[in-house]
Motif scaffolding. Structure first.
Motif, PDB file in Angstrom:
ATOM      1  N   ALA A 184       0.836  -1.148  -0.083  1.00 42.52           N
ATOM      2  CA  ALA A 184       0.077   0.129  -0.078  1.00 42.52           C
ATOM      3  C   ALA A 184       0.863   1.269   0.189  1.00 42.52           C
ATOM      4  N   THR A 185       1.063   2.224  -0.992  1.00 46.38           N
ATOM      5  CA  THR A 185       1.448   3.370  -1.070  1.00 46.38           C
ATOM      6  C   THR A 185       0.648   4.636  -0.847  1.00 46.38           C
ATOM      7  N   ARG A 186      -0.417   4.528  -0.229  1.00 40.89           N
ATOM      8  CA  ARG A 186      -1.260   5.738   0.003  1.00 40.89           C
ATOM      9  C   ARG A 186      -0.585   6.497   0.929  1.00 40.89           C
TER      10      ARG A 186
ATOM     11  N   ALA B 292      -1.849  -4.461  14.395  1.00 38.85           N
ATOM     12  CA  ALA B 292      -1.693  -3.931  13.092  1.00 38.85           C
ATOM     13  C   ALA B 292      -2.889  -3.106  13.051  1.00 38.85           C
ATOM     14  N   LEU B 293      -4.018  -3.891  13.241  1.00 34.92           N
ATOM     15  CA  LEU B 293      -5.281  -3.181  12.727  1.00 34.92           C
ATOM     16  C   LEU B 293      -5.442  -1.575  13.282  1.00 34.92           C
TER      17      LEU B 293
ATOM     18  N   GLY C 197      -9.480  -1.849   2.636  1.00 38.59           N
ATOM     19  CA  GLY C 197      -8.930  -3.052   2.187  1.00 38.59           C
ATOM     20  C   GLY C 197      -8.123  -3.698   2.977  1.00 38.59           C
ATOM     21  N   LEU C 198      -6.892  -3.272   3.502  1.00 37.45           N
ATOM     22  CA  LEU C 198      -5.961  -3.742   4.244  1.00 37.45           C
ATOM     23  C   LEU C 198      -6.369  -4.128   5.610  1.00 37.45           C
ATOM     24  N   ALA C 199      -7.300  -3.459   6.318  1.00 38.45           N
ATOM     25  CA  ALA C 199      -7.964  -3.816   7.554  1.00 38.45           C
ATOM     26  C   ALA C 199      -8.674  -5.077   7.548  1.00 38.45           C
TER      27      ALA C 199
END
Length: 388
Positions: A75-77, A159-160, A167-169
């Motif tokens: 993820a690069t946001r 990490a959550l 999407g990652l969560a």
């Protein structure tokens, strides 16, 4: 403010008060810092693509990469590097689930209708008063509830709280259901310090590397080693990370040339004595010992790692003086040399600096620009050809 002062005490940031409030200077620290009412995203001097950044970070940590697929969904946001490390943990955990989690025999004390394992005579007599309708037994079952999996389950749940990408969560939540969790993050960290790797759990090493980074969190120094600062962000000290990269690069270059890297904590430092206070010492980041054409002639090359944009401006006078000291201290008088390694996105470069005096040549300084857009392994052969 206590968190910012603690970060300043560890050299991560510099604080200064003015008429309008506080001025924060991040120096060479990058990452995400979560405060009470705002979230600071500290960007690096030059951006490295997310996938390539994780390649260099894994190279510096010497973390194995067992994933068969070359594609990475980093993820690069604007959430920063925290999401990159979280994604690294997630992909390693998904790979472990696909292969099958490690199981081991775990002792359980249960109440059953039939005898399985060993009967707990004391519990049967004191709790059931000799009745045999239900049996207190002790049995060993092969389960996934072992520390190798518990620390990963704890890290996935921690990490959550670090990610804001939906999407990652969602993927983190799904992966966490496959792993048991420890009683607390501190218990998981204590277990990580005690884990020893064998052929049974060697494939967990990479996942544990990212889990340790997530669980420690907060202010980071000395290559992602926690110094006791708790925060909901993630900070990277880029000079320490770059020193680890250069140290491993030069170690592989020296081995390929039949040499080695000398330890930096021995008696190989340049010392200054006789001044007020304690004696001072100069030690390069890397000291390579390379054999010459015959086995008896071995030369020393000090290498200094600098996280600076030396592809855009010249070497500073302070760095030239430092390299000249190293060259004079570790090389022969006729062939004094030293090297400086700096990151250079988009290409590699090698230039030579000659330091002369009225009596002749003093030293030759190598300025090595390492292409951070390429794979780390590609730089090893090129550095060897450029320096030796």
């Amino acid at each position: 403010m206590n968190r910012l002062h603690a970060l300043q005490a560890h050299g991560c940031v510099t604080l200064g008060a003015d008429h309008s409030g506080w001025r924060l200077r991040a120096e060479a620290t990058v990452g995400v810092l979560v405060l009470d009412r705002l979230r600071l995203v500290i960007e690096p001097k030059f951006a490295i693509p997310g996938g390539r950044l994780m390649s260099w970070l894994g190279y510096a940590l010497d973390a194995p990469r067992p994933l068969r697929s070359p594609s990475r969904r980093w993820a690069t946001r604007p959430d920063g590097y925290a999401d990159l490390v979280v994604t690294a943990l997630l992909e390693q955990c998904e790979h472990l689930v696909h292969e099958g989690l490690r199981r081991d025999y775990v002792r359980r004390e249960t109440v059953e209708l039939v005898l399985r394992g060993r009967l707990d005579v004391a519990a049967q007599a004191t709790r059931r008063y000799g009745q045999l309708d239900r049996l207190h037994i002790r049995a060993f079952d092969r389960e996934t509830d072992v520390w190798d999996n518990r620390v990963l389950g704890t890290a996935l749940r921690a990490a959550l709280r670090l990610t804001t990408h939906p999407g990652l969560a969602r993927d983190l939540h799904g992966a966490a259901e496959a792993f048991p969790a420890a009683a607390s993050p501190s218990a998981a960290l204590h277990a990580l310090d005690r884990i020893r790797y064998t052929r049974l759990n060697a494939r967990y090493r990479a996942a544990h590397t990212w889990a340790r980074l997530i669980l420690r969190g907060g202010g980071v120094s000395d290559l992602l080693t926690d110094q006791g600062i708790a925060a909901d962000g993630l900070l990277l000290r880029m000079p320490a990370l770059w020193e680890a990269v250069v140290r491993r690069l030069m170690s592989e270059v020296a081995v390929r040339r039949g040499g080695r890297v000398l330890p930096g904590n021995g008696g190989a430092g340049i010392t200054v004595r006789g001044d007020l206070g304690n004696p001072s010492a100069f030690r390069p980041d890397v000291l390579c010992e390379i054999p010459g054409r015959n086995d008896s002639a071995r030369s020393l090359l000090p290498v200094d790692a600098k996280y600076k944009r030396y592809d855009r401006h010249g070497i500073s006078a302070a760095d030239v003086h430092q390299l000249l000291t190293y060259g004079a201290g570790y090389s022969s008088c006729t062939k004094a040399s030293a090297a400086i390694a700096h990151p250079q996105p988009g290409g590699r470069a090698h230039r030579l600096l000659e330091v002369n005096s009225p009596r002749g040549k003093l030293a030759t300084l190598h300025v090595i620009g390492i292409d951070t857009d390429a794979q780390p392994e590609q730089a090893v052969a090129w550095i060897g050809d450029a320096l030796f």
